[in-house]
Design an enzyme around this catalytic site. Structure first.
Site, PDB file in Angstrom:
ATOM      1  N   GLU A  37      -5.289   4.328 -35.093  1.00  0.00           N
ATOM      2  CA  GLU A  37      -6.075   4.580 -33.695  1.00  0.00           C
ATOM      3  C   GLU A  37      -5.511   5.394 -33.107  1.00  0.00           C
ATOM      4  O   GLU A  37      -4.471   4.525 -32.670  1.00  0.00           O
ATOM      5  CB  GLU A  37      -7.101   3.582 -33.355  1.00  0.00           C
ATOM      6  CG  GLU A  37      -8.141   3.198 -34.228  1.00  0.00           C
ATOM      7  CD  GLU A  37      -8.454   1.818 -33.263  1.00  0.00           C
ATOM      8  OE1 GLU A  37      -9.004   1.607 -32.314  1.00  0.00           O
ATOM      9  OE2 GLU A  37      -8.713  -0.104 -34.684  1.00  0.00           O
ATOM     10  N   ARG A 263      -0.337  -9.753 -40.627  1.00  0.00           N
ATOM     11  CA  ARG A 263       0.525  -9.283 -38.785  1.00  0.00           C
ATOM     12  C   ARG A 263       1.891  -9.497 -38.155  1.00  0.00           C
ATOM     13  O   ARG A 263       2.065 -10.953 -38.857  1.00  0.00           O
ATOM     14  CB  ARG A 263      -0.298  -8.653 -37.471  1.00  0.00           C
ATOM     15  CG  ARG A 263      -1.385  -9.336 -37.093  1.00  0.00           C
ATOM     16  CD  ARG A 263      -1.921  -9.168 -35.929  1.00  0.00           C
ATOM     17  NE  ARG A 263      -2.906  -8.124 -36.277  1.00  0.00           N
ATOM     18  CZ  ARG A 263      -3.149  -6.867 -35.356  1.00  0.00           C
ATOM     19  NH1 ARG A 263      -2.433  -6.320 -34.508  1.00  0.00           N
ATOM     20  NH2 ARG A 263      -3.814  -6.280 -35.895  1.00  0.00           N
ATOM     21  N   LYS A 273      -2.568  -4.124 -27.813  1.00  0.00           N
ATOM     22  CA  LYS A 273      -2.143  -2.262 -27.304  1.00  0.00           C
ATOM     23  C   LYS A 273      -2.377  -3.030 -25.780  1.00  0.00           C
ATOM     24  O   LYS A 273      -1.969  -1.445 -24.559  1.00  0.00           O
ATOM     25  CB  LYS A 273      -2.797  -1.512 -28.283  1.00  0.00           C
ATOM     26  CG  LYS A 273      -2.011  -0.682 -29.567  1.00  0.00           C
ATOM     27  CD  LYS A 273      -3.395   0.325 -29.248  1.00  0.00           C
ATOM     28  CE  LYS A 273      -3.489   0.167 -31.120  1.00  0.00           C
ATOM     29  NZ  LYS A 273      -4.261   1.048 -31.914  1.00  0.00           N
TER      30      LYS A 273
HETATM   31  P1  ATP Z   1      -5.427  -2.623 -31.797  1.00  0.00           P
HETATM   32  O1  ATP Z   1      -5.308  -3.497 -31.638  1.00  0.00           O
HETATM   33  O2  ATP Z   1      -6.946  -1.330 -31.399  1.00  0.00           O
HETATM   34  O3  ATP Z   1      -7.350  -3.594 -32.673  1.00  0.00           O
HETATM   35  P2  ATP Z   1      -4.277  -1.559 -34.160  1.00  0.00           P
HETATM   36  O4  ATP Z   1      -2.905  -3.293 -34.016  1.00  0.00           O
HETATM   37  O5  ATP Z   1      -5.678  -2.085 -35.474  1.00  0.00           O
HETATM   38  O6  ATP Z   1      -4.897  -1.928 -33.103  1.00  0.00           O
HETATM   39  P3  ATP Z   1      -4.929   0.497 -35.380  1.00  0.00           P
HETATM   40  O7  ATP Z   1      -3.750   1.697 -34.714  1.00  0.00           O
HETATM   41  O8  ATP Z   1      -5.707   0.006 -35.575  1.00  0.00           O
HETATM   42  O9  ATP Z   1      -4.233  -0.756 -34.204  1.00  0.00           O
HETATM   43  O10 ATP Z   1      -3.090   0.338 -36.796  1.00  0.00           O
HETATM   44  C1  ATP Z   1      -3.267   0.586 -37.875  1.00  0.00           C
HETATM   45  C2  ATP Z   1      -2.624  -0.181 -38.334  1.00  0.00           C
HETATM   46  O11 ATP Z   1      -1.165  -1.085 -38.553  1.00  0.00           O
HETATM   47  C3  ATP Z   1      -3.679  -1.046 -39.158  1.00  0.00           C
HETATM   48  O12 ATP Z   1      -3.743  -0.879 -40.830  1.00  0.00           O
HETATM   49  C4  ATP Z   1      -3.103  -2.155 -38.427  1.00  0.00           C
HETATM   50  O13 ATP Z   1      -3.842  -2.782 -39.318  1.00  0.00           O
HETATM   51  C5  ATP Z   1      -1.980  -1.577 -38.825  1.00  0.00           C
HETATM   52  N1  ATP Z   1      -1.157  -3.186 -37.280  1.00  0.00           N
HETATM   53  C6  ATP Z   1      -1.585  -2.591 -36.578  1.00  0.00           C
HETATM   54  N2  ATP Z   1      -1.021  -3.959 -35.520  1.00  0.00           N
HETATM   55  C7  ATP Z   1       0.057  -4.985 -36.775  1.00  0.00           C
HETATM   56  C8  ATP Z   1       0.642  -5.139 -36.627  1.00  0.00           C
HETATM   57  N3  ATP Z   1       1.293  -6.758 -35.562  1.00  0.00           N
HETATM   58  N4  ATP Z   1       1.161  -6.159 -37.914  1.00  0.00           N
HETATM   59  C9  ATP Z   1       1.205  -5.480 -38.945  1.00  0.00           C
HETATM   60  N5  ATP Z   1      -0.146  -4.522 -39.269  1.00  0.00           N
HETATM   61  C10 ATP Z   1      -0.105  -4.720 -37.855  1.00  0.00           C
HETATM   62 MG    MG Z   2      -7.191  -1.305 -35.495  1.00  0.00          MG
END
Ligand code: ATP
Ligand code: MG
Length: 559
Positions: A37, A263, A273
């Site tokens: 996002e 994650r 975030k």
């Molecule tokens: P939000 O905190 O807004 O939910 P998010 O951490 O899910 O955001 P995105 O921008 O949606 O962030 O993430 C993009 C991709 O990165 C997604 O597929 C998400 O699963 C992956 N991602 C985000 N944080 C992690 C993490 N800590 N470890 C592994 N993958 C991650």
């Molecule tokens: Mg997300």
């Protein structure tokens, strides 16, 4: 110069890909995607996802799409989007022509929603948000049908069109899927797929006042792009039945499958975030790219290389078990990479003067210093030696502790690449009581590289710079941003902020070769760690150096 490319270990998702290729399930085609996002900067957790998705595409002859999941207009911005693209490239991955936006599918998502209405699989609900929540039920108790659930198809279609046309205020209606209010999976209890939201979108402007919800838009985007393996983090496991429902009930051109992995969580940092934004807005750090931030722009400015981050992602692997990885694993990957690649230089971070009383005042000698002790092919440079030097303050002790083999009154030490000196005295500053000057005699027969160099056994070996032939530089020492291993688990993570996470060495000196270093250049400062020229450094003449990492893991020892 660089590490040989490491082959990522296999993992359960790679195994699925291997099997799908073998069975012909995907007709030999592999397509993954990385779907951030654009509402923040990428962090080290995203790197895990990037390496997994782009790594699979690379290793299985597939493609990885770069896609912005831009369905929430309120928080999105081109500043974030630009940085995200730049960062994925920096990490070493390329999406080629495959750059997509969920917003490109808004029209298609809308058409599919009309199809669902016509098929009796979606309805316009006029309950308020609180009512919808109350009707939804709990994990143990089933939900209740909305009184609007059996609206006639014609009425649903008319209302949905009016929603699009902007005839209702925000929140007046939502479009919901008609699935099952008694499902044990809350995500299947008639999830909302459209809401009214008058917020300008960074790409579509004010064309839309209704926006599709993430679960719906995401499944459609994947299917429209003919993604084969849609890889996301574990919190979406319970959303998979909804993902499958959307794909099966809309006329999308393909049938992607979702797989979930754990994650990344790292000790001594926060990764959400929202918290990262707070750190920036409340000025606990200087910005998104502050070298103490776990953002990729922050790590880059700290001196992390793309290679070190990819190595880290390989080392931690991919599994379904949630874990908290020790940040020392990340730090060690940087050491491993920079040990190979960073030329050695000399800097004295916390200098004290050392005067060699029996060395001629007007003499200057050139000492030959290798760029890398294990890589003779990198060559050497010369570092000027003279009567007045600086050494590290903690390489001298007035009353040496047991096991201290460096300089002390009466003791001998080798000045690396030069001579053996013997301490004959020292001067204390009248006000502070600190040592302000150390006096020595040198032994002219002990010059490094000559026959006499090794005739005497000297345990201590310290670095130095000539006062007249070195320059002051700003050197910033960074440490972990938090003092607690799991700040995110605390009531207020701010209380764990490390007050000493940055310190500036006020009088540090560097050798002449460092004055021409450019932003981003990385070095090992002998005995002091790995350093990078700060990206905002004024450039030639007076560079600013950030310490990326110490030479060894000293965190636990120092606490
Ligand atoms: P939000 O905190 O807004 O939910 P998010 O951490 O899910 O955001 P995105 O921008 O949606 O962030 O993430 C993009 C991709 O990165 C997604 O597929 C998400 O699963 C992956 N991602 C985000 N944080 C992690 C993490 N800590 N470890 C592994 N993958 C991650
Ligand atoms: Mg997300």
């Amino acid at each position: 110069m660089s590490n040989s490319p490491s082959v990522p270990a296999t993992n359960f998702i790679r195994n699925v890909v291997t099997e799908d290729l073998a069975s012909g399930k995907t007709a030999g085609r592999i397509a993954t995607r990385f779907p951030p996002e654009p509402n923040g900067y990428l962090h080290i957790g995203h790197a895990k996802s990037i390496c997994l998705n782009f790594g699979i595409a690379r290793d299985y002859g597939g493609v990885c799409h770069m896609r912005f999941d831009d369905t929430n207009p309120a928080k999105e911005d081109t500043e974030y989007a630009d940085s995200i693209l730049d960062t994925v490239h920096w990490l070493g991955f390329d999406w080629g022509p495959h750059l997509y936006y969920a917003s490109d599918y808004f029209e298609r998502c809308y058409q599919y929603a009309e199809n669902l209405i016509l098929a009796g699989k979606a309805y316009v609900d006029s309950l308020s948000a609180e009512e919808i929540r109350a009707y939804r039920g709990t994990l143990t108790g089933s939900g209740k049908n909305s009184p609007w659930r059996d609206r006639p198809i014609e009425e649903n279609l008319m209302l949905f069109r009016k929603m699009r046309a902007g005839e209702f205020p925000d929140g007046a209606h939502v479009l919901r899927l008609k699935i099952d209010m008694a499902s044990p999976n809350l995500n299947l209890r008639d999830p909302a797929i459209y809401r009214i939201r008058r917020a300008p979108h960074w790409r579509t402007g004010s064309s839309w006042c209704i926006y599709p919800m993430y679960d719906y838009a995401h499944a459609i985007s994947d299917a429209e792009e003919r993604i084969t393996h849609s890889i996301c983090t574990l919190e979406f496991e319970d959303h998979r039945p909804l993902y499958d429902w959307v794909v099966e009930n809309t006329p999308v051109p393909s049938r992607p499958h979702q797989y979930e992995f754990a994650r990344l969580n790292l000790t001594y940092t926060v990764m959400s975030k929202r918290k990262l934004l707070e750190l920036v807005q409340e000025q606990h750090v200087s910005g998104w790219d502050d070298p103490r931030m776990p953002t990729l722009v922050g790590l880059r400015r700290r001196g992390y290389t793309p290679e070190s981050i990819r190595l880290f992602c390989d080392r931690i692997g991919v599994s379904k078990a949630d874990s908290l990885i020790d940040v020392s694993v990340l730090e060690d990957c940087l050491r491993t990479d920079l040990n190979e690649r960073a030329p050695r230089r000399i800097a004295v971070l916390n200098p004290v003067r050392l005067i060699i009383d029996n060395y001629p005042e007007d003499r200057v000698e050139s000492c030959t210093v290798p760029h890398h002790p294990q890589k003779p092919e990198w060559g050497t440079r010369s570092v000027p030696f003279s009567r007045e030097l600086v050494i590290e303050r903690d390489d001298f002790m007035v009353e040496p502790a047991k096991g201290f083999f460096r300089l002390a009154p009466g003791a001998e030490v080798r000045l690396r690449y030069a001579y053996v000196v013997k301490c004959t005295g020292f001067v204390l500053h009248p006000d502070t009581g600190e040592v302000s000057e150390i006096h020595c005699q040198y032994d002219p027969d002990t010059r490094s590289g000559t026959a006499g160099a090794d005739t005497r056994k000297i345990k201590g070996n310290i670095h130095w710079l000539s006062v007249a032939h070195s320059s002051e530089a700003e050197i910033r020492l960074y440490d972990r941003l938090f003092l607690e291993p799991d700040p995110a688990g605390m009531e207020d993570y701010r209380t764990a902020l490390n007050p000493d996470s940055i310190s500036v060495c006020p009088a540090s000196r560097v050798e002449p070769a460092l004055l021409t270093a450019s932003p981003g250049d990385k070095f090992q400062f002998e005995r002091n760690g790995y350093f990078v020229v700060d990206e905002d450094s004024p450039g030639t003449g007076c560079p600013v150096f950030n310490r990326a990492v110490t030479l060894r893991d000293t965190w636990t020892k120092n606490r």
